[in-house]
Write an enzyme that holds these catalytic residues in place. Structure first.
Site, PDB file in Angstrom:
ATOM      1  N   LEU A 666       0.846  -1.282  -0.087  1.00 51.46           N
ATOM      2  CA  LEU A 666       0.159   0.368  -0.018  1.00 51.46           C
ATOM      3  C   LEU A 666       0.833   1.281  -0.012  1.00 51.46           C
ATOM      4  CD1 LEU A 666      -3.022   0.761   0.193  1.00 51.46           C
ATOM      5  CD2 LEU A 666      -2.497   1.351   2.703  1.00 51.46           C
ATOM      6  N   ARG A 670       4.194   8.608  -2.094  1.00 53.15           N
ATOM      7  CA  ARG A 670       5.864   8.675  -1.846  1.00 53.15           C
ATOM      8  C   ARG A 670       6.364   7.866  -2.774  1.00 53.15           C
ATOM      9  NH1 ARG A 670       6.322   7.150   4.541  1.00 53.15           N
ATOM     10  NH2 ARG A 670       5.097   5.049   4.137  1.00 53.15           N
ATOM     11  N   ASP A 743       4.972   0.634   2.381  1.00 56.24           N
ATOM     12  CA  ASP A 743       5.918   0.923   1.334  1.00 56.24           C
ATOM     13  C   ASP A 743       7.257   1.538   1.767  1.00 56.24           C
ATOM     14  OD1 ASP A 743       4.880   3.054   2.410  1.00 56.24           O
ATOM     15  OD2 ASP A 743       4.481   4.238   0.471  1.00 56.24           O
ATOM     16  N   GLU A 830      -6.635  -0.629  10.789  1.00 55.36           N
ATOM     17  CA  GLU A 830      -6.716  -1.815   9.752  1.00 55.36           C
ATOM     18  C   GLU A 830      -5.942  -2.923  10.254  1.00 55.36           C
ATOM     19  OE1 GLU A 830      -3.218  -0.767   8.120  1.00 55.36           O
ATOM     20  OE2 GLU A 830      -4.600   0.534   8.996  1.00 55.36           O
ATOM     21  N   ASP A 831      -4.794  -2.777  10.428  1.00 54.87           N
ATOM     22  CA  ASP A 831      -4.150  -4.032  11.050  1.00 54.87           C
ATOM     23  C   ASP A 831      -4.809  -4.702  12.388  1.00 54.87           C
ATOM     24  OD1 ASP A 831      -3.566  -1.584  12.668  1.00 54.87           O
ATOM     25  OD2 ASP A 831      -1.383  -1.684  12.514  1.00 54.87           O
TER      26      ASP A 831
END
Length: 917
Positions: A666, A670, A743, A830-831
């Site tokens: 995700l 960047r 990322d 979300e984790d």
């Protein structure tokens, strides 16, 4: 005049002669200087050297190496000697290289001959393999005849139907259902009649009609083509009587049913659905001849119900509203204020033995004729338990405002909110079946069961003749206690003997049944259709995969050229993958329920582990494992290529012969960090592809050059910026194993490979690197998120973790929407949500590998987690998730997996195993 002119001529010619003489003299002098003067000078200088002797010569040649004695020439002499030596050395080297070239040419010729021989051997092996494959195909063709799909029989409007059964009451699937219209490969198409197309449509309850229409639109089985339909669904209730639209009589309703366009004289393959919203509902189909049409409703009399053909369904309580998880009480503590509660009143009493005479023993009543009135005995026993004060119970047999109910049925007391408040404080909720044994299922009892499951009160059903919703398909014994009425005197002992673990398991299973099958109108309709589909053995439709909208991009330089980004680690944990990318084998439904290559058969088809025990229905998750590979189980012991003596580097581990994984990364604006992270994946073994989830509304820069890592890099466009996109089941992910990575995560190749090894040994777990844990705040009575170093953990962050693609489907389509909304609201957690989901399903903690606690790359821009509000939001997320699930599903563990080879260098012949610490 003549003389003057002649004299002028003579006078004018004399200067010309003089000039000529002068030129001649000048030429002679120059010749003398240039010729004779050098000769004279040479002679003179030679004479000087001879007069001075040989030792005093200045210009003449000197004997031997005397010339080098001059200082200005010594350096030139040394250079000459050095160049001479170098030339000699170069000549020697040249001769040596010429010899080496000759030897290498001989070796090249030998290699060429060896290659030619190897090509011949390879060609022979290919021929052998081709012949073997051909022989195998011939053997398979001999032993397995070719089968074609069955011919699809489409319905005919003038079809006379099957031969009529002797009695409509003995209708069963084998005699009243046309299987030919529902082939195994049909996909179970369902045609739903429009409620406005039949006469009683205006009398339908508006909420029921609207909820039914909404559920029909969301169903994946509904088709608009009646000619290919397998099942025809008709909504017949709930009806509201009004002066303008009176209820149809049984004879009128029977005529209206027969007038349906696809009824075909007997109504075969039709399902009449009656959804109840009230405790007392009309059973107007009791005296209506429905022919071969099945009936699905909440109220049934024994003479009306056709076992194995009709369906007992749950009432439609939440017609258009979603359950509010904040109002649902938690599942812990297990014991609540009341041991059991019951509030109800019989509308029409039967013979009361308590009022007419002294109570008889159960043996005397069982021997008596007619049968005993057990409801009176139940009243006396429950009152005695309440008066004993051994446990705190609440039983009330009179109501201030009883709800309308059927005769001999126990009416509900008060409003729904009042009943829920009592049930929230109850460990058990009694559900007394109607006193009349002919009334085998009622909407009132279905309402009691629904409310008990909703708030976590374990239902205790008194009466073995009662039929609970979907009783043939749902294992109610795992969520409710079924007690025959003659055992009412033993009820108190039975309830007190159950352990807390059993109670919590039953409460959790009841919560699952309520959420999956009863909570919403979509679930109710989906469960009804799934029940019919399961009975006729038609497999479900595959679950939906998220289509990936790829963003075009161009590759730049070859990855691996920047030495600063190369971080493969100093340890080789496995063989380098040389095969091209290949997908995991898909489990295409072939009507088998066991796998020949497994010694452990999972309880549930959709995955390598059961989602919940003994739940054959699946209306929410409509697929049963199209997306899972055949290698999701365990291979038999001794069937692998490893075993005793197998070196560690030569075996990948796990129980699947060959497998790869997909990196899902995700990113959000960047680009430089992303490019560096992608380049680090160059040469990573067992990598299938990289899926970059582009979470930014801005597309990548036009001049952005993506690294060429030798494998596909798929850039996926998302509809909105959401962290939930990380766990979408993208259709481009073709492997079971997913490595979710940020990322800016910085992991070495050896670490990734070791994590992949461990995941293959525990495919139902999250296997990752950064561990976290939750803790209970005693002062504030809430849960906290903690990221400090600890020997104990309960979560593994999905910024660098392996998990099965199965969980991506559950996260995106099955997990409550409220959790995903919370993630979007905070752009966080979300984790944590994924860890909650996996622990809730498996009842196992995650697995942490290696001792690393952080994994961010040095020098990368700051992430969201550096903000102080990040941890406050995660505290809120944990507490909200606990409310949604009803309990804390996370489990602690002190187990960490590490390899003895991870930090220790051992000889190659000694690396045969790794240990767990």
């Amino acid at each position: 005049m003549m003389q003057r002119n002649g004299g002028g001529v003579g006078a004018g010619g004399q200067p010309w002669v003089l000039r000529r003489v002068r030129l001649t003299w000048l030429s002679f002098m120059l010749f003398f200087i240039l010729v004779f003067f050098p000769l004279i000078a040479h002679y003179y200088l030679t004479t000087i050297d001879e007069a001075g002797g040989p030792d005093k010569r200045i210009f003449g040649p000197r004997p031997g190496g005397e010339l080098c004695e001059a200082k200005h020439v010594q350096d030139l002499c040394r250079i000459r000697e050095s160049v001479s030596e170098e030339l000699l050395q170069l000549e020697a080297k040249r001769q040596e290289l010429n010899g080496e070239i000759v030897r290498l040419n001989l070796r090249i010729e030998a290699c060429k001959r060896s290659i030619d021989s190897a090509k011949q051997d390879l060609l022979q092996l290919k021929n052998v393999i081709s012949q073997t494959e051909h022989s195998y195909k011939e053997l398979m063709a001999q032993n397995q005849p070719k089968l074609s799909l069955p011919v699809r029989l489409l319905p005919d409007k003038d079809d006379p139907g099957l031969p009529p059964p002797k009695s409509a009451h003995i209708c069963r699937l084998r005699s009243c259902f046309d299987y030919a219209r529902c082939p195994l490969t049909s996909g179970f198409p369902v045609y739903v009649y429009d409620t406005a197309s039949y006469p009683w449509g205006e009398s339908l309850d508006p909420l029921v009609r609207q909820a039914f229409a909404t559920s029909v639109k969301s169903s994946i089985y509904v088709t608009d083509n009646p000619s290919i339909a397998c099942l025809y669904v008709v909504l017949v209730g709930e009806l509201q009587e009004s002066p303008s639209s009176p209820l149809p009589t049984p004879s009128a309703l029977e005529k209206q049913l027969k007038a349906l366009p696809y009824w075909r004289s007997d109504g075969h393959n039709h399902l009449l659905v009656h959804l109840s919203r009230k405790s007392m509902t009309q059973n107007f189909l009791y005296n209506v001849s429905t022919g071969r049409a099945a009936v699905a409703q909440s109220t049934f009399f024994e003479q009306q119900y056709r076992e194995g053909f009709d369906l007992v369904v749950s009432p439609l309580v939440h017609a258009l509203s979603e359950p509010n998880f904040l109002e649902v009480p938690p599942q812990v503590p297990v014991k609540r204020k009341y041991l059991f509660t019951f509030q109800g009143e019989r509308v029409e009493s039967l013979r009361s033995s308590l009022q007419e005479g002294p109570p008889q023993s159960f043996e005397e009543e069982m021997e008596g004729d007619p049968p005993a009135d057990y409801d009176d005995r139940i009243i006396g026993t429950l009152k005695a338990v309440q008066d004993s004060h051994l446990d705190q119970v609440l039983v009330e047999f009179t109501c201030k405002s009883p709800q309308p109910s059927l005769p001999t049925e126990w009416a509900l007391c008060g409003e729904r909110e009042e009943r829920l408040e009592v049930l929230k404080a109850s460990t058990f909720a009694l559900v007394i079946s109607p006193g009349d044994g002919q009334l085998m299922a009622s909407a009132g009892n279905g309402m009691r069961l629904f409310e008990a499951l909703e708030v976590g009160a374990i239902p205790v059903v008194l009466g073995d003749h009662a039929r609970l919703p979907y009783h043939q398909l749902v294992h109610w014994s795992e969520a409710a206690i079924m007690v025959p009425k003659p055992r009412i005197t033993e009820l108190h002992f039975l309830l007190r003997s159950l352990s807390d673990n059993d109670l919590l398991a039953m409460r959790r299973q009841g919560r699952f049944l309520w959420e999956t099958y009863f909570s919403t109108s979509e679930n109710v309709l989906g469960t009804i259709l799934a029940s019919v589909r399961t009975r006729i053995q038609v497999p479900p439709a595959p679950i939906h995969e998220e289509p990936a909208q790829e963003i075009p991009h161009k590759a730049g330089k070859m990855a691996g050229t920047d030495a600063n980004l190369a971080d493969n680690g100093d340890l080789d944990l496995g063989p380098v993958e040389t095969e091209p990318p290949y997908a995991s084998p898909r489990f295409l439904r072939n009507f088998t329920y066991t796998a020949s290559d497994t010694y452990q058969t999972w309880n549930r088809a959709p995955g390598p582990f059961h989602l919940f025990p003994h739940t054959p229905l699946d209306p929410v998750l409509p697929s049963e494992a199209k997306f899972l590979g055949s290698g999701t189980g365990f291979r038999p012991i001794g069937s692998g290529t490893g075993g005793s003596g197998k070196e560690f580097q030569a075996a990948l581990g796990g129980n699947v012969p060959r497998e790869q994984f997909t990196v899902v990364m995700l990113t959000y604006e960047r680009e430089e960090v992303l490019m560096n992270s992608l380049e680090r994946l160059n040469g990573l073994p067992y990598l299938n592809k990289v899926v970059v989830v582009w979470n930014s509304p801005k597309p990548p820069s036009d001049d952005l050059l993506w690294p060429d890592i030798g494998l596909p890099i798929v850039v996926v466009r998302t509809e909105k910026n959401s962290l939930n996109n990380r766990f979408l089941p993208w259709d481009v992910v073709e492997t079971e194993a997913i490595l979710s990575i940020d990322d800016d995560a910085h992991l070495r190749h050896d670490e990734i490979m070791f994590g992949f090894r461990v995941w293959r040994e525990a495919r139902d777990r999250i296997v990752g690197f950064p561990g976290r844990f939750h803790a209970w705040d005693v002062n504030h009575h809430s849960w906290l998120y903690n990221s400090n170093y600890s020997c104990e953990l309960s979560m593994v962050l999905t910024g660098a973790a392996f998990f099965h693609k199965y969980y991506a489907y559950l996260y995106s389509y099955v997990m409550p929407q409220a959790i995903r909304d919370m993630v979007d609201e905070y752009i966080n957690c979300e984790d944590i949500a994924m860890n909650f989901l996996v622990s809730h399903i498996t009842r196992k903690p995650p697995i942490k590998v290696t001792s690393r606690w952080t994994f961010r790359c040095p020098g990368c821009p700051q992430a969201l987690s550096h903000d102080d509000s990040h941890f406050h939001e995660r505290h809120k997320c944990i507490n909200f998730f606990v409310k949604v699930y009803g309990y804390m599903p996370l489990l602690y563990t002190q187990f960490r997996v590490d390899s003895v080879l991870f930090k220790t260098r051992l000889p190659h012949d000694k690396t045969k195993c790794f240990k767990f610490i």
